[in-house]
Write a protein that holds these residues in place. Structure first.
Motif, PDB file in Angstrom:
ATOM      1  N   ALA A 190      -9.671 -14.460   3.772  1.00  0.00           N
ATOM      2  CA  ALA A 190     -10.667 -13.670   3.038  1.00  0.00           C
ATOM      3  C   ALA A 190     -10.214 -13.392   1.610  1.00  0.00           C
ATOM      4  N   LEU A 191      -9.133 -14.041   1.201  1.00  0.00           N
ATOM      5  CA  LEU A 191      -8.567 -13.736  -0.122  1.00  0.00           C
ATOM      6  C   LEU A 191      -9.040 -14.732  -1.172  1.00  0.00           C
ATOM      7  N   ASP A 192      -9.153 -14.233  -2.405  1.00  0.00           N
ATOM      8  CA  ASP A 192      -9.393 -15.141  -3.515  1.00  0.00           C
ATOM      9  C   ASP A 192      -8.154 -16.017  -3.675  1.00  0.00           C
ATOM     10  N   PRO A 193      -8.344 -17.262  -4.106  1.00  0.00           N
ATOM     11  CA  PRO A 193      -7.226 -18.220  -4.113  1.00  0.00           C
ATOM     12  C   PRO A 193      -5.979 -17.711  -4.835  1.00  0.00           C
ATOM     13  N   GLU A 194      -6.178 -16.974  -5.931  1.00  0.00           N
ATOM     14  CA  GLU A 194      -4.993 -16.570  -6.693  1.00  0.00           C
ATOM     15  C   GLU A 194      -4.159 -15.497  -5.977  1.00  0.00           C
ATOM     16  N   MET A 195      -4.704 -14.944  -4.896  1.00  0.00           N
ATOM     17  CA  MET A 195      -3.965 -13.891  -4.188  1.00  0.00           C
ATOM     18  C   MET A 195      -3.292 -14.381  -2.917  1.00  0.00           C
ATOM     19  N   ILE A 196      -3.596 -15.625  -2.554  1.00  0.00           N
ATOM     20  CA  ILE A 196      -3.048 -16.140  -1.297  1.00  0.00           C
ATOM     21  C   ILE A 196      -1.527 -16.193  -1.367  1.00  0.00           C
ATOM     22  N   GLY A 197      -1.024 -16.612  -2.530  1.00  0.00           N
ATOM     23  CA  GLY A 197       0.420 -16.773  -2.692  1.00  0.00           C
ATOM     24  C   GLY A 197       1.208 -15.504  -2.421  1.00  0.00           C
ATOM     25  N   GLU A 198       0.723 -14.380  -2.962  1.00  0.00           N
ATOM     26  CA  GLU A 198       1.485 -13.145  -2.830  1.00  0.00           C
ATOM     27  C   GLU A 198       1.601 -12.697  -1.365  1.00  0.00           C
ATOM     28  N   VAL A 199       0.560 -12.985  -0.584  1.00  0.00           N
ATOM     29  CA  VAL A 199       0.604 -12.618   0.832  1.00  0.00           C
ATOM     30  C   VAL A 199       1.508 -13.582   1.609  1.00  0.00           C
ATOM     31  N   LEU A 200       1.377 -14.869   1.286  1.00  0.00           N
ATOM     32  CA  LEU A 200       2.228 -15.857   1.968  1.00  0.00           C
ATOM     33  C   LEU A 200       3.707 -15.607   1.666  1.00  0.00           C
ATOM     34  N   ASP A 201       4.001 -15.218   0.419  1.00  0.00           N
ATOM     35  CA  ASP A 201       5.397 -14.936   0.065  1.00  0.00           C
ATOM     36  C   ASP A 201       5.985 -13.848   0.954  1.00  0.00           C
ATOM     37  N   VAL A 202       5.179 -12.785   1.169  1.00  0.00           N
ATOM     38  CA  VAL A 202       5.639 -11.697   2.034  1.00  0.00           C
ATOM     39  C   VAL A 202       5.881 -12.211   3.456  1.00  0.00           C
ATOM     40  N   MET A 203       4.968 -13.068   3.921  1.00  0.00           N
ATOM     41  CA  MET A 203       5.102 -13.588   5.284  1.00  0.00           C
ATOM     42  C   MET A 203       6.320 -14.500   5.422  1.00  0.00           C
ATOM     43  N   ILE A 204       6.597 -15.273   4.374  1.00  0.00           N
ATOM     44  CA  ILE A 204       7.762 -16.173   4.412  1.00  0.00           C
ATOM     45  C   ILE A 204       9.049 -15.336   4.441  1.00  0.00           C
ATOM     46  N   LYS A 205       9.052 -14.282   3.614  1.00  0.00           N
ATOM     47  CA  LYS A 205      10.205 -13.374   3.588  1.00  0.00           C
ATOM     48  C   LYS A 205      10.437 -12.780   4.977  1.00  0.00           C
ATOM     49  N   LEU A 206       9.345 -12.376   5.592  1.00  0.00           N
ATOM     50  CA  LEU A 206       9.409 -11.768   6.914  1.00  0.00           C
ATOM     51  C   LEU A 206       9.929 -12.767   7.950  1.00  0.00           C
ATOM     52  N   ALA A 207       9.476 -14.011   7.824  1.00  0.00           N
ATOM     53  CA  ALA A 207       9.858 -15.042   8.788  1.00  0.00           C
ATOM     54  C   ALA A 207      11.366 -15.245   8.798  1.00  0.00           C
ATOM     55  N   LYS A 208      11.988 -15.059   7.646  1.00  0.00           N
ATOM     56  CA  LYS A 208      13.439 -15.277   7.555  1.00  0.00           C
ATOM     57  C   LYS A 208      14.228 -14.190   8.266  1.00  0.00           C
TER      58      LYS A 208
END
Lengths: 248, 271
Positions: free
Chosen positions: A174-192
């Protein structure tokens, strides 16, 4: 499939779920291991969200068994609220609480469910809001936040319960394309950090980088599963190939 | 992907839910210029008429006006007590109406159906005399109970609509955090529903104040009954009821205005 039961976080056996005539889940059996990053992909209506939502019983299954961290949640005597405390969930539509500030959004369940004091909860909330990069918005209301920021608040809110499992239901759709990165970054950090993560997403880049295992679903059934390399280099099933061709 | 984007657009454009309740006074809003003027004309007109009558014809108008305040007080007491009780009944009825428990849902729905199907005046008589048979309740208390039982059913529908106006994702988010359904209701759903519920409750308050004139049938000395008492003694029926009507009008117009100001405040604070 490892047989060591201690390492299995979610165990699904012969799970069926119907919406009227529609088979949303069709004989799904699946083991998800402690610390595993599992990505569910598939066309819309393929049952991947239903599978995810059945793990914390937002969807009640019609047949089969689901065991989460050793607790059989298909048993009617199980206190589902207790199980849900250990399962964080992030929604496509964020679902932050609009009547509460960012801090109170993250505090609420800690205070109400975990019975932490306000001070203790706020300390944890601030740490997490710092981690998701939104600490400067701590006293804002959600309607002053962008979609990406709201979703990061929602992630912090789920993490504040210190869950063992995190479920992500199309968190960036549901995010505008330019905001997808910031959420994915948090998820990648969490995955580690080693938490068990089950993610429904269309972000193949994320799947490739983070997933231990990818599952492709269609018509409520698991069609194919394997490592990201297997999936993106040589998928074996026709339907998988077709789907990947469409989205890549 | 296209489908998802469309969905998002839809979500954005969905207007905030509004509960329309047809009954009761029209609460003026700033946008409604015509009504706003009508409000002014009637409010100022009513006060001016009362003033003229009292000044130019103090007998009987000044005597009537001096006789009425006790009744106004009783009218307010009945209204405020009944609305508080009705809110409590309404909250539980509304929760009952959305309950998945068939028995609770059935009882709440039955209550709403029955109450809505019986005229308020009949209910007043019924509760007054039914209570009178079992326990000896003062007239005032039974009037309040009867009004609250009736309005509780309407309040229940308002609460139900307000709760249903909160998106289901809010409940799911709260439950996924481990909250019980009552915790989620208390901390997440009701605080959001209140904003949708407040305007129709304001309407009901004004409507209840007007309907409270029915309790004058029982032995409750409200505004209308005080008027009747005065008229019966002095035979000034026309003059008395003119003044009673004007006093009701001034009170309801004043309250409507107060409520619309309150709504503006809530709207401004809406986050």
């Amino acid at each position: 499939m490892p047989t060591d039961n201690n390492s299995v976080m979610v165990e699904m056996r012969e799970v069926y779920k119907y919406f009227g005539q529609l088979k949303a889940l069709d004989n799904v059996s699946l083991d998800i291991h402690d610390g595993e990053k599992l990505v569910l992909i598939g066309p819309s209506g393929s049952g991947k969200s239903t599978l995810l939502r059945s793990i914390n019983q937002l969807e009640q299954i019609d047949h089969g068994r689901i065991v989460v961290d050793g607790i059989d949640i298909s048993d009617p005597d199980t206190n589902i609220n207790k199980v849900r405390e250990e399962i964080g969930m992030v929604f496509q539509s964020f679902n932050v609480f609009p009547h509460k500030t960012v801090l109170d959004n993250v505090n609420l369940a800690q205070i109400v469910v975990r019975k932490r004091s306000k001070k203790e909860a706020s300390k944890i909330s601030r740490e997490l809001l710092n981690k998701v990069g939104i600490i400067e918005k701590v006293n804002e209301y959600p309607d002053k936040l962008s979609g990406g920021q709201q979703q990061r608040v929602a992630i912090a809110r789920a993490l504040a319960m210190k869950p063992k499992i995190m479920l992500f239901d199309e968190p960036t759709s549901a995010l505008d394309p330019e905001m997808i990165g910031e959420v994915l970054d948090v998820m990648i950090k969490l995955a580690k950090e080693g938490i068990t993560m089950i993610v429904v997403t269309h972000e193949m880049g994320f799947a490739r980088e983070v997933a231990d295992r990818v599952i492709f679903m269609d018509y409520g059934a698991i069609i194919e599963e394997g490592t990201p390399e297997h999936f993106f280099k040589n998928p074996t099933q026709e339907r998988t190939k077709l789907f990947l061709n469409q989205i890549l | 992907m296209v489908e998802i984007k469309d969905k998002k657009k839809e979500k954005r454009e969905t207007p905030r839910p509004v509960i329309a309740v047809g009954d009761g006074a029209a609460i003026p809003t700033k946008e409604d210029v015509g009504l706003f003027t009508a409000w002014r004309v009637s409010f100022v007109g009513a006060i001016a008429t009362v003033a003229c009558l009292v000044i130019f014809s103090p007998d009987p108008y000044w005597r009537i006006l001096k006789f009425l305040p006790d009744g106004i007080l009783v009218t307010f007491q009945v209204t405020v007590a009944a609305i508080i009780l009705a809110l409590i009944i309404g909250l539980f009825t509304g929760l009952g109406r959305i309950s998945k428990n068939k028995i609770i849902n059935g009882i709440a729905s039955l209550y709403v159906e029955i109450v809505r199907g019986i005229p308020l005046l009949v209910q007043l008589f019924y509760i007054y005399f039914a209570l009178g048979r079992i326990v000896n309740v003062p007239a005032m208390a039974s009037a309040i109970i009867a009004m609250a039982v009736c309005y509780g059913a309407y309040m229940g529908e308002i609460f139900r609509a307000g709760i249903e106006s909160v998106s289901s994702g809010q409940m799911e988010a709260a439950r996924s955090l481990g909250m019980s359904s009552s915790q989620a209701m208390r901390h997440v759903i009701l605080p959001q529903a209140i904003k949708t519920i407040l305007p129709p409750i304001g309407n009901e308050f004004v409507a209840l104040l007007k309907d409270s004139s029915l309790v004058s049938i029982l032995a409750v000395s409200d505004l209308l009954r005080r008027g009747r008492e005065f008229a019966a003694e002095s035979f000034n029926y026309f003059e008395t009821y003119t003044l009673v009507a004007l006093v009701y009008l001034i009170i309801t117009l004043f309250l409507s205005k107060l409520i619309s100001i309150m709504e503006d405040r809530v709207g401004a604070n809406r986050q």
